[in-house]
Design a protein around this motif. Structure first.
Motif, PDB file in Angstrom:
ATOM      1  N   ASP A  95     -46.174  37.047 -32.963  1.00 31.21           N
ATOM      2  CA  ASP A  95     -47.403  36.465 -33.507  1.00 31.21           C
ATOM      3  C   ASP A  95     -47.260  34.997 -33.880  1.00 31.21           C
ATOM      4  O   ASP A  95     -48.231  34.379 -34.309  1.00 31.21           O
ATOM      5  CB  ASP A  95     -47.859  37.263 -34.730  1.00 31.21           C
ATOM      6  N   GLY A  96     -46.068  34.448 -33.749  1.00 33.66           N
ATOM      7  CA  GLY A  96     -45.888  33.021 -33.987  1.00 33.66           C
ATOM      8  C   GLY A  96     -45.649  32.630 -35.427  1.00 33.66           C
ATOM      9  O   GLY A  96     -45.679  31.429 -35.745  1.00 33.66           O
ATOM     10  N   PHE A  97     -45.402  33.581 -36.322  1.00 38.03           N
ATOM     11  CA  PHE A  97     -45.138  33.231 -37.716  1.00 38.03           C
ATOM     12  C   PHE A  97     -43.709  32.732 -37.911  1.00 38.03           C
ATOM     13  O   PHE A  97     -43.428  32.005 -38.861  1.00 38.03           O
ATOM     14  CB  PHE A  97     -45.392  34.438 -38.622  1.00 38.03           C
ATOM     15  N   VAL A  98     -42.805  33.153 -37.047  1.00 37.17           N
ATOM     16  CA  VAL A  98     -41.417  32.703 -37.093  1.00 37.17           C
ATOM     17  C   VAL A  98     -41.059  32.224 -35.699  1.00 37.17           C
ATOM     18  O   VAL A  98     -41.269  32.934 -34.709  1.00 37.17           O
ATOM     19  CB  VAL A  98     -40.468  33.837 -37.532  1.00 37.17           C
ATOM     20  N   ALA A  99     -40.523  31.010 -35.608  1.00 44.79           N
ATOM     21  CA  ALA A  99     -40.177  30.415 -34.318  1.00 44.79           C
ATOM     22  C   ALA A  99     -38.693  30.618 -34.029  1.00 44.79           C
ATOM     23  O   ALA A  99     -37.862  30.619 -34.948  1.00 44.79           O
ATOM     24  CB  ALA A  99     -40.522  28.931 -34.303  1.00 44.79           C
ATOM     25  N   MET A 100     -38.388  30.788 -32.763  1.00 47.46           N
ATOM     26  CA  MET A 100     -36.991  30.875 -32.349  1.00 47.46           C
ATOM     27  C   MET A 100     -36.364  29.484 -32.376  1.00 47.46           C
ATOM     28  O   MET A 100     -37.042  28.487 -32.131  1.00 47.46           O
ATOM     29  CB  MET A 100     -36.897  31.467 -30.946  1.00 47.46           C
ATOM     30  N   PRO A 101     -35.080  29.384 -32.669  1.00 50.07           N
ATOM     31  CA  PRO A 101     -34.420  28.066 -32.661  1.00 50.07           C
ATOM     32  C   PRO A 101     -34.489  27.432 -31.275  1.00 50.07           C
ATOM     33  O   PRO A 101     -34.470  28.115 -30.250  1.00 50.07           O
ATOM     34  CB  PRO A 101     -32.973  28.399 -33.048  1.00 50.07           C
ATOM     35  N   GLU A 102     -34.581  26.138 -31.272  1.00 50.04           N
ATOM     36  CA  GLU A 102     -34.643  25.406 -30.009  1.00 50.04           C
ATOM     37  C   GLU A 102     -33.234  25.135 -29.492  1.00 50.04           C
ATOM     38  O   GLU A 102     -32.308  24.919 -30.263  1.00 50.04           O
ATOM     39  CB  GLU A 102     -35.397  24.091 -30.205  1.00 50.04           C
ATOM     40  N   GLY A 103     -33.114  25.116 -28.178  1.00 53.82           N
ATOM     41  CA  GLY A 103     -31.801  24.865 -27.599  1.00 53.82           C
ATOM     42  C   GLY A 103     -31.740  25.139 -26.117  1.00 53.82           C
ATOM     43  O   GLY A 103     -30.743  25.674 -25.631  1.00 53.82           O
ATOM     44  N   GLY A 104     -32.794  24.813 -25.393  1.00 54.33           N
ATOM     45  CA  GLY A 104     -32.770  24.983 -23.957  1.00 54.33           C
ATOM     46  C   GLY A 104     -32.951  26.409 -23.475  1.00 54.33           C
ATOM     47  O   GLY A 104     -32.598  26.729 -22.337  1.00 54.33           O
ATOM     48  N   LEU A 105     -33.505  27.285 -24.331  1.00 51.14           N
ATOM     49  CA  LEU A 105     -33.725  28.675 -23.971  1.00 51.14           C
ATOM     50  C   LEU A 105     -35.200  29.005 -24.093  1.00 51.14           C
ATOM     51  O   LEU A 105     -35.891  28.525 -24.995  1.00 51.14           O
ATOM     52  CB  LEU A 105     -32.907  29.615 -24.866  1.00 51.14           C
ATOM     53  N   SER A 106     -35.674  29.834 -23.194  1.00 55.70           N
ATOM     54  CA  SER A 106     -37.053  30.313 -23.219  1.00 55.70           C
ATOM     55  C   SER A 106     -37.033  31.814 -23.454  1.00 55.70           C
ATOM     56  O   SER A 106     -36.398  32.555 -22.692  1.00 55.70           O
ATOM     57  CB  SER A 106     -37.764  29.982 -21.901  1.00 55.70           C
ATOM     58  N   PHE A 107     -37.718  32.270 -24.512  1.00 54.88           N
ATOM     59  CA  PHE A 107     -37.643  33.664 -24.927  1.00 54.88           C
ATOM     60  C   PHE A 107     -38.947  34.391 -24.631  1.00 54.88           C
ATOM     61  O   PHE A 107     -40.022  33.943 -25.016  1.00 54.88           O
ATOM     62  CB  PHE A 107     -37.343  33.777 -26.424  1.00 54.88           C
ATOM     63  N   GLY A 108     -38.817  35.509 -23.939  1.00 51.50           N
ATOM     64  CA  GLY A 108     -39.888  36.482 -23.839  1.00 51.50           C
ATOM     65  C   GLY A 108     -39.604  37.623 -24.796  1.00 51.50           C
ATOM     66  O   GLY A 108     -38.442  37.967 -25.023  1.00 51.50           O
ATOM     67  N   VAL A 109     -40.655  38.215 -25.364  1.00 50.24           N
ATOM     68  CA  VAL A 109     -40.486  39.240 -26.386  1.00 50.24           C
ATOM     69  C   VAL A 109     -41.306  40.464 -26.004  1.00 50.24           C
ATOM     70  O   VAL A 109     -42.489  40.354 -25.674  1.00 50.24           O
ATOM     71  CB  VAL A 109     -40.914  38.735 -27.785  1.00 50.24           C
ATOM     72  N   MET A 110     -40.649  41.616 -26.043  1.00 53.79           N
ATOM     73  CA  MET A 110     -41.330  42.897 -25.877  1.00 53.79           C
ATOM     74  C   MET A 110     -41.095  43.716 -27.136  1.00 53.79           C
ATOM     75  O   MET A 110     -39.979  44.149 -27.416  1.00 53.79           O
ATOM     76  CB  MET A 110     -40.804  43.649 -24.651  1.00 53.79           C
ATOM     77  N   ALA A 111     -42.153  43.917 -27.915  1.00 48.01           N
ATOM     78  CA  ALA A 111     -42.046  44.573 -29.217  1.00 48.01           C
ATOM     79  C   ALA A 111     -42.933  45.805 -29.240  1.00 48.01           C
ATOM     80  O   ALA A 111     -44.092  45.755 -28.816  1.00 48.01           O
ATOM     81  CB  ALA A 111     -42.438  43.615 -30.344  1.00 48.01           C
ATOM     82  N   THR A 112     -42.380  46.894 -29.763  1.00 47.48           N
ATOM     83  CA  THR A 112     -43.111  48.148 -29.928  1.00 47.48           C
ATOM     84  C   THR A 112     -42.852  48.651 -31.336  1.00 47.48           C
ATOM     85  O   THR A 112     -41.839  49.319 -31.587  1.00 47.48           O
ATOM     86  CB  THR A 112     -42.657  49.194 -28.896  1.00 47.48           C
ATOM     87  N   PRO A 113     -43.707  48.331 -32.307  1.00 49.68           N
ATOM     88  CA  PRO A 113     -43.480  48.772 -33.690  1.00 49.68           C
ATOM     89  C   PRO A 113     -43.416  50.292 -33.799  1.00 49.68           C
ATOM     90  O   PRO A 113     -44.225  51.014 -33.212  1.00 49.68           O
ATOM     91  CB  PRO A 113     -44.692  48.217 -34.437  1.00 49.68           C
ATOM     92  N   GLY A 114     -42.433  50.760 -34.546  1.00 50.66           N
ATOM     93  CA  GLY A 114     -42.249  52.187 -34.764  1.00 50.66           C
ATOM     94  C   GLY A 114     -41.561  52.930 -33.642  1.00 50.66           C
ATOM     95  O   GLY A 114     -41.380  54.148 -33.735  1.00 50.66           O
ATOM     96  N   ALA A 115     -41.143  52.234 -32.590  1.00 52.63           N
ATOM     97  CA  ALA A 115     -40.575  52.901 -31.423  1.00 52.63           C
ATOM     98  C   ALA A 115     -39.133  53.316 -31.680  1.00 52.63           C
ATOM     99  O   ALA A 115     -38.359  52.593 -32.309  1.00 52.63           O
ATOM    100  CB  ALA A 115     -40.649  51.989 -30.206  1.00 52.63           C
ATOM    101  N   THR A 116     -38.786  54.475 -31.157  1.00 53.21           N
ATOM    102  CA  THR A 116     -37.410  54.945 -31.173  1.00 53.21           C
ATOM    103  C   THR A 116     -36.702  54.461 -29.904  1.00 53.21           C
ATOM    104  O   THR A 116     -37.281  53.761 -29.079  1.00 53.21           O
ATOM    105  CB  THR A 116     -37.365  56.477 -31.250  1.00 53.21           C
ATOM    106  N   ALA A 117     -35.454  54.855 -29.749  1.00 55.82           N
ATOM    107  CA  ALA A 117     -34.694  54.433 -28.569  1.00 55.82           C
ATOM    108  C   ALA A 117     -35.321  54.972 -27.291  1.00 55.82           C
ATOM    109  O   ALA A 117     -35.412  54.261 -26.282  1.00 55.82           O
ATOM    110  CB  ALA A 117     -33.246  54.900 -28.696  1.00 55.82           C
TER     111      ALA A 117
END
Length: 322
Positions: A95-117
């Motif tokens: 949601d953009g409330f916390v940013a990943m540190p910068e350093g030449g990396l591009s991050f994609g995120v796949m999040a599933t709240p409450g998900a088990t393994a």
């Protein structure tokens, strides 16, 4: 008729006089007071003091029935693409409330709240990525703690998750889940040890994080004692995720398993210490390997190469093991 709220006001005044920091000052002359004290301790030490953003509405996945989002940034051609896979701990990043540190990396995120393994595994299989990530960082699923699953069952589901990830991408790393204030430390440690054991057997690095989240620093968690705070805890987790991905990009990727052509003869080269500390190489078959106390890695040789190796061993010794 008793006055309204009289007993409550008296109880408040009585509790104000207690020094909760000094256990010697706590009353122990009644089961009701002792029970209240236990509730106070749970209330004080199982709740964080940090701030967490208000949860936003996410679409529901047709695969697991849980809220789910997959965010892939545009990125720059010179930036290396990494994929983060996890549960509700990644909400603040998505949601953009916390940013990943910068350093030449591009991050994609796949999040599933409450998900088990197991649910994370199904979401991974259903995901469609525009490009392959150079490294995949998985946040170890902590929802198995509350999913009414045993440690053994959680380990089986986690192994299936790692098998799926390693089958899709070569460079995979696992970051341990942040501690919870609402779950006993012993239960969390048992799940961590099981995850670490499974990851070691699958050849996937498992990076610990417990030392970065001391339970005395309550500002690292929000009030529910489960999720990390945006102001402090998530910043630490974002740095740990970035460091895990960065370390894997610097390390060489695991080689792909060799493809074996048929027909082949399975043998293994074993170095044996003979009498007088002499060493020589001999050829041992699968059955002789079972007698060796050291675990051996099988190697496939063609019949022609095997014949040449037999000639080489003939020069070292008159005895040949085939």
């Amino acid at each position: 008729m008793p006055r309204k709220g009289g007993r409550s006001e008296a109880a408040k005044r009585r509790w104000r006089r207690l020094d909760l920091a000094d256990p010697q000052s706590w009353p122990t002359d009644g089961t009701q007071q002792v029970y209240k004290l236990e509730l106070v301790k749970v209330f004080l030490f199982c709740r964080g003091t940090g701030f967490r953003h208000r949860v936003r509405e996410w679409p529901t996945s047709r695969v697991t029935g849980r809220r789910h989002r997959l965010v892939i940034p545009a990125g720059m051609p010179e930036e290396k693409f990494a994929l983060l896979v996890g549960d509700s701990h990644l909400r603040a990043i998505v949601d953009g409330f916390v940013a990943m540190p910068e350093g030449g990396l591009s991050f994609g995120v796949m999040a599933t709240p409450g998900a088990t393994a197991d649910e994370l595994r199904r979401e991974v299989l259903n995901a469609v990525l525009p490009r392959n990530p150079e490294v995949v960082c998985v946040l170890a699923p902590s929802n198995n703690l509350s999913a009414r699953k045993s440690i053994g069952e959680s380990g089986v589901d986690f192994r299936r998750l790692l098998t799926t990830l390693c089958g899709l991408w070569r460079n995979v790393v696992v970051l341990d889940f942040p501690p919870r204030l609402t779950v006993a430390e012993a239960d969390q440690d048992r799940l961590r040890w099981e995850y670490a054991r499974v990851a070691a057997e699958e050849g996937v690095p498992y990076l610990p994080v417990v030392e970065h989240f001391p339970r005395t620093s309550l500002n690292l968690w929000c009030r529910d004692g489960i999720h990390l705070s945006d102001s402090a805890g998530m910043k630490v987790l974002a740095w740990l995720l970035w460091d895990a991905v960065s370390s894997r990009l610097q390390a060489p990727a695991a080689p792909s398993p060799p493809r074996v052509a048929s027909p082949m003869v399975q043998t293994v080269v074993v170095r044996i210490n003979l009498l007088r500390h002499k060493r020589k190489y001999v050829i041992a078959d699968r059955f002789l390997c079972l007698l060796c106390p050291i675990s051996l890695n099988p190697v496939w040789f063609s019949p022609s190469l095997l014949e040449q190796m037999n000639k080489f061993t003939d020069a070292l010794s008159d005895e040949k093991i085939v």
